[in-house]
Design an enzyme around this catalytic site. Structure first.
Site, PDB file in Angstrom:
ATOM      1  N   LEU A 306       0.826  -1.207   0.000  1.00 21.93           N
ATOM      2  CA  LEU A 306       0.000   0.000   0.000  1.00 21.93           C
ATOM      3  C   LEU A 306       0.863   1.261   0.000  1.00 21.93           C
ATOM      4  O   LEU A 306       0.448   2.308  -0.492  1.00 21.93           O
ATOM      5  CB  LEU A 306      -0.908   0.023   1.234  1.00 21.93           C
ATOM      6  CG  LEU A 306      -1.974  -1.087   1.323  1.00 21.93           C
ATOM      7  CD1 LEU A 306      -2.672  -1.033   2.681  1.00 21.93           C
ATOM      8  CD2 LEU A 306      -2.991  -0.927   0.204  1.00 21.93           C
ATOM      9  N   GLY A 307       2.054   1.168   0.568  1.00 20.98           N
ATOM     10  CA  GLY A 307       2.942   2.316   0.633  1.00 20.98           C
ATOM     11  C   GLY A 307       4.222   1.931   1.343  1.00 20.98           C
ATOM     12  O   GLY A 307       4.320   0.871   1.953  1.00 20.98           O
ATOM     13  N   GLN A 308       5.215   2.792   1.252  1.00 20.66           N
ATOM     14  CA  GLN A 308       6.475   2.526   1.924  1.00 20.66           C
ATOM     15  C   GLN A 308       7.212   3.828   2.156  1.00 20.66           C
ATOM     16  O   GLN A 308       6.982   4.823   1.478  1.00 20.66           O
ATOM     17  CB  GLN A 308       7.349   1.563   1.116  1.00 20.66           C
ATOM     18  CG  GLN A 308       7.570   1.948  -0.331  1.00 20.66           C
ATOM     19  CD  GLN A 308       8.247   0.828  -1.102  1.00 20.66           C
ATOM     20  OE1 GLN A 308       9.195   0.220  -0.626  1.00 20.66           O
ATOM     21  NE2 GLN A 308       7.758   0.560  -2.298  1.00 20.66           N
ATOM     22  N   GLY A 309       8.068   3.824   3.187  1.00 19.29           N
ATOM     23  CA  GLY A 309       8.810   5.022   3.541  1.00 19.29           C
ATOM     24  C   GLY A 309       9.882   4.691   4.555  1.00 19.29           C
ATOM     25  O   GLY A 309      10.319   3.542   4.674  1.00 19.29           O
ATOM     26  N   GLY A 310      10.280   5.699   5.309  1.00 16.45           N
ATOM     27  CA  GLY A 310      11.387   5.528   6.231  1.00 16.45           C
ATOM     28  C   GLY A 310      11.102   4.555   7.353  1.00 16.45           C
ATOM     29  O   GLY A 310      12.021   3.949   7.903  1.00 16.45           O
ATOM     30  N   GLY A 312       9.090   1.821   7.127  1.00 15.05           N
ATOM     31  CA  GLY A 312       8.922   0.454   6.659  1.00 15.05           C
ATOM     32  C   GLY A 312       7.956   0.382   5.494  1.00 15.05           C
ATOM     33  O   GLY A 312       7.629   1.384   4.868  1.00 15.05           O
ATOM     34  N   VAL A 314       4.153  -0.981   4.063  1.00 19.76           N
ATOM     35  CA  VAL A 314       2.792  -1.283   4.492  1.00 19.76           C
ATOM     36  C   VAL A 314       2.135  -2.184   3.452  1.00 19.76           C
ATOM     37  O   VAL A 314       2.135  -1.872   2.259  1.00 19.76           O
ATOM     38  CB  VAL A 314       1.967   0.003   4.669  1.00 19.76           C
ATOM     39  CG1 VAL A 314       0.584  -0.324   5.211  1.00 19.76           C
ATOM     40  CG2 VAL A 314       2.678   0.972   5.600  1.00 19.76           C
ATOM     41  N   ASP A 426       6.201  13.871  12.476  1.00 24.17           N
ATOM     42  CA  ASP A 426       6.196  13.749  11.006  1.00 24.17           C
ATOM     43  C   ASP A 426       4.787  13.990  10.472  1.00 24.17           C
ATOM     44  O   ASP A 426       4.219  13.163   9.753  1.00 24.17           O
ATOM     45  CB  ASP A 426       6.702  12.370  10.585  1.00 24.17           C
ATOM     46  CG  ASP A 426       7.174  12.348   9.129  1.00 24.17           C
ATOM     47  OD1 ASP A 426       7.297  13.447   8.539  1.00 24.17           O
ATOM     48  OD2 ASP A 426       7.400  11.266   8.578  1.00 24.17           O
TER      49      ASP A 426
END
Length: 623
Positions: A306-310, A312, A314, A426
């Site tokens: 579904l998404g990803q970033g700093g 981890g 998802v 954030d």
């Protein structure tokens, strides 16, 4: 006899309490004879008694007028020290009795260090203390009965030490406690009735499970002191021998079982221990096995991302009962120890509000850390504003204002109503999710603290996204509620413009902050240039002006000049109330003849002069 001793102790404590508070009251109005802030003096006494091999307290200086800028020290708006967060800092030595002079302290986190010696009874003088965590240290001696005078205490952890003696009746009788952990010490004597909502005292070999004093004494006395006949004594010896035989057999069986489990899967022993110890304590959260989440996400299939970033990645998942969830697989799971991870997850799980993303449960193995949340069908605000592949409906003006209000309500809860308070660190469109009714739901709160290495001796690790980070946080690493206020101001501008916080402006090659662009247009009174072209001119000019002014107040350079989130929320409640009234009459177009003629320029031409093309730089946080 015991009641007399308790009464004497109580009178002595009251005397000490008033004596110390008399000194504190005098210090509140005046500096000490040497001109030192009494809180500075108390903190320096704490520093003197500790061994600081990692030099995390190097910035603490007796000559300081104000300790609020010191590492690990948090202050109230009035400038009083209200929190000490010294978790996992490698500290040893002892805890100074001067800690009792920090009369405004609300939160004290010292867990996972190597502190030894007795727990100072002076902690009982901290009448405003709400959270106390001294777990995973080497404290010895008895639990101070004075902790029972902390009537505002809601969270108390003393587990994983070498504490002995009885559980004080005053501590057991604290009705304010939501959570009490006394497990894995050397406590003894009868177990009193504990009034805390959740508690654990497992791992205390000498603790008698009976609350009867006589029963525990009879078991512990030698045969020649019980006053019973030799026949009765022999019978007692037989019973004790039989019980010890059964216990030894049980222990041997358990050891064999543990060895088999260890052979079956390496390092599973420790995970089993942690699960046994905490499964009850985190009863409001479900503990998932790693296999359950593997199946739910199709073995963490890339198609399920579904998404990803700093923080981890998802994944979308489906549980056996049909519940659709979002599974966040955290990066760098070794940042925190198992015990600390459980503590922080529990704190996050206790934050319940309609505008906060609820935590369903978690999974923890020696190699993995995963969090399980409800699935948000409408994605994030960033998705709705900027993803060209995202199926709309797009966000109209009134809905954007309601999203800003919902976000503000969630942050007010974290800052002013949650115990202990949580700073998001954030706040941005990508972290504001939308439920099936497009209600704003703040996600990822608490994760910055949960995954913070805390390995710097000057500041904590800066987490966030360039363009959203408050200047004082970026330069010093010191975060506060006003850090989130800055991020919220940028979020308002994201909702108005539909753009990222860091982009190229005016169609030029140069790069810049959206905030600088907004300030320029505000000075030139050309705010209509800002508005997202997807709104097709349907917005309220007066509301636009008020929203931009609020965003600029939230993003002032000095944190003290920014409003509190509760003040921001009140402004938005008035603004959204106006939006709701106009929504019933239909949308309003900025090019309408009823509007100020100075704003009658062609909308599409204005936006052709201000297209954005540059992606924001990610330090952390999901996308």
């Amino acid at each position: 006899m015991e009641n007399g001793v308790m009464l004497l102790y109580l009178l002595l404590f009251i005397f000490l309490f008033f004596w110390e508070n008399t000194k504190v009251l005098a210090s509140d109005s005046l500096l000490s004879p040497k001109g030192v802030n009494y809180e500075v003096a108390a903190l320096m006494a704490v520093k003197t008694k500790m061994r600081d091999e990692l030099h995390v307290m190097d910035g603490w200086d007796i000559n300081s007028v104000d300790p609020c800028t010191w590492n690990m020290v948090g202050c109230s708006a009035e400038g009083f020290v209200v929190s000490l967060e010294m978790t996992s800092m490698g500290l040893s030595g002892t805890l100074s009795a001067s800690i009792g002079n920090l009369s405004h302290l609300r939160t004290m986190l010292l867990h996972n260090n190597k502190l030894s010696g007795p727990i100072p009874g002076e902690i009982g003088m901290l009448s405003e203390l709400q959270t106390l965590d001294l777990s995973i240290n080497q404290f010895i001696g008895e639990i101070p009965s004075s902790l029972g005078f902390l009537t505002r205490l809601t969270y108390l952890r003393l587990n994983g030490n070498n504490l002995s003696g009885r559980i004080p009746t005053l501590v057991a009788n604290l009705t304010s406690l939501s959570f009490l952990d006394l497990s894995f010490n050397n406590l003894s004597g009868p177990t009193p009735k504990i009034l805390a909502k959740g508690y654990s005292f497992t791992g205390n070999s000498f603790l008698c499970t009976s609350s009867s004093e006589q029963t525990c004494m009879d078991v512990s006395k030698p045969e020649n002191e019980t006053g019973q006949s030799p026949k009765a004594s022999g019978h007692r010896r037989w019973v004790i021998s039989f019980a010890m035989g059964i216990s030894c057999t049980f222990v041997v069986s358990v050891l064999l079982l543990v060895c088999w489990v260890h052979w079956y899967r390496s390092r599973l022993l420790f995970r089993s221990y942690v699960q046994q110890d905490y499964e009850f304590d985190i009863g409001h959260l479900k503990r998932f096995s790693f296999r359950e989440l593997q199946v739910a996400t199709g073995n963490f299939s890339p198609k399920k991302i579904l998404g990803q970033g700093g923080y981890g990645v998802v994944y979308k998942g489906c549980l056996p009962n049909g519940t659709v969830v979002a599974v966040k697989r955290l990066k760098d799971p070794n940042f925190t120890g198992e015990m600390q991870f459980q503590t922080e997850v529990e704190m996050i799980g206790l934050a319940l509000h309609r505008n906060l993303l609820r935590l369903y449960g978690f999974c923890m193995t020696p190699e993995e850390r995963l969090l399980v949340y409800p699935y948000m069908p409408n994605g994030s605000v960033a998705d709705r504003l900027r993803d060209p592949h995202q199926e709309k409906p797009s966000l109209d003006w009134n809905r954007r204002m309601r999203i800003s209000l919902g976000t503000a309500r969630g942050l007010v809860y974290l800052h002013e109503q949650c115990n202990p308070k949580i700073i998001h660190r954030d706040v941005k469109a990508a972290n504001i999710l939308l439920d099936e009714s497009f209600e704003a739901v703040v996600g990822d709160f608490g994760l910055a603290k949960l995954l913070d290495r805390r390995d710097s001796h000057v500041t904590t690790a800066v987490r966030g996204t360039v363009g959203h980070i408050a200047p004082e946080y970026l330069s010093t690493g010191q975060s506060s509620e006003k850090t989130d206020v800055f991020g919220f101001g940028i979020l308002i501008l994201e909702l108005i413009t539909g753009q990222k916080a860091l982009d190229a402006g005016n169609g030029q090659v140069q790069k810049g902050m959206i905030l600088d662009w907004v300030r320029t247009l505000h000075e030139e009174r050309r705010l209509e240039v800002l508005v997202d072209r997807d709104l097709r001119g349907c917005f309220d000019l007066l509301e636009l002006e008020k929203a931009v002014e609020l965003a600029l107040r939230c993003t002032q350079s000095h944190p003290n000049l920014r409003p509190k989130m509760s003040e921001v929320m009140k402004v938005l409640e008035v603004l959204v109330g106006q939006s709701g009234a106009e929504e019933s009459q239909g949308g309003t177009n900025i090019n309408s003849e009823a509007r100020d003629p100075s704003f009658s320029r062609n909308y599409s031409d204005l936006h052709d002069q201000s297209s954005f093309i540059m992606e924001a730089i990610e330090l952390s946080g999901p996308r």
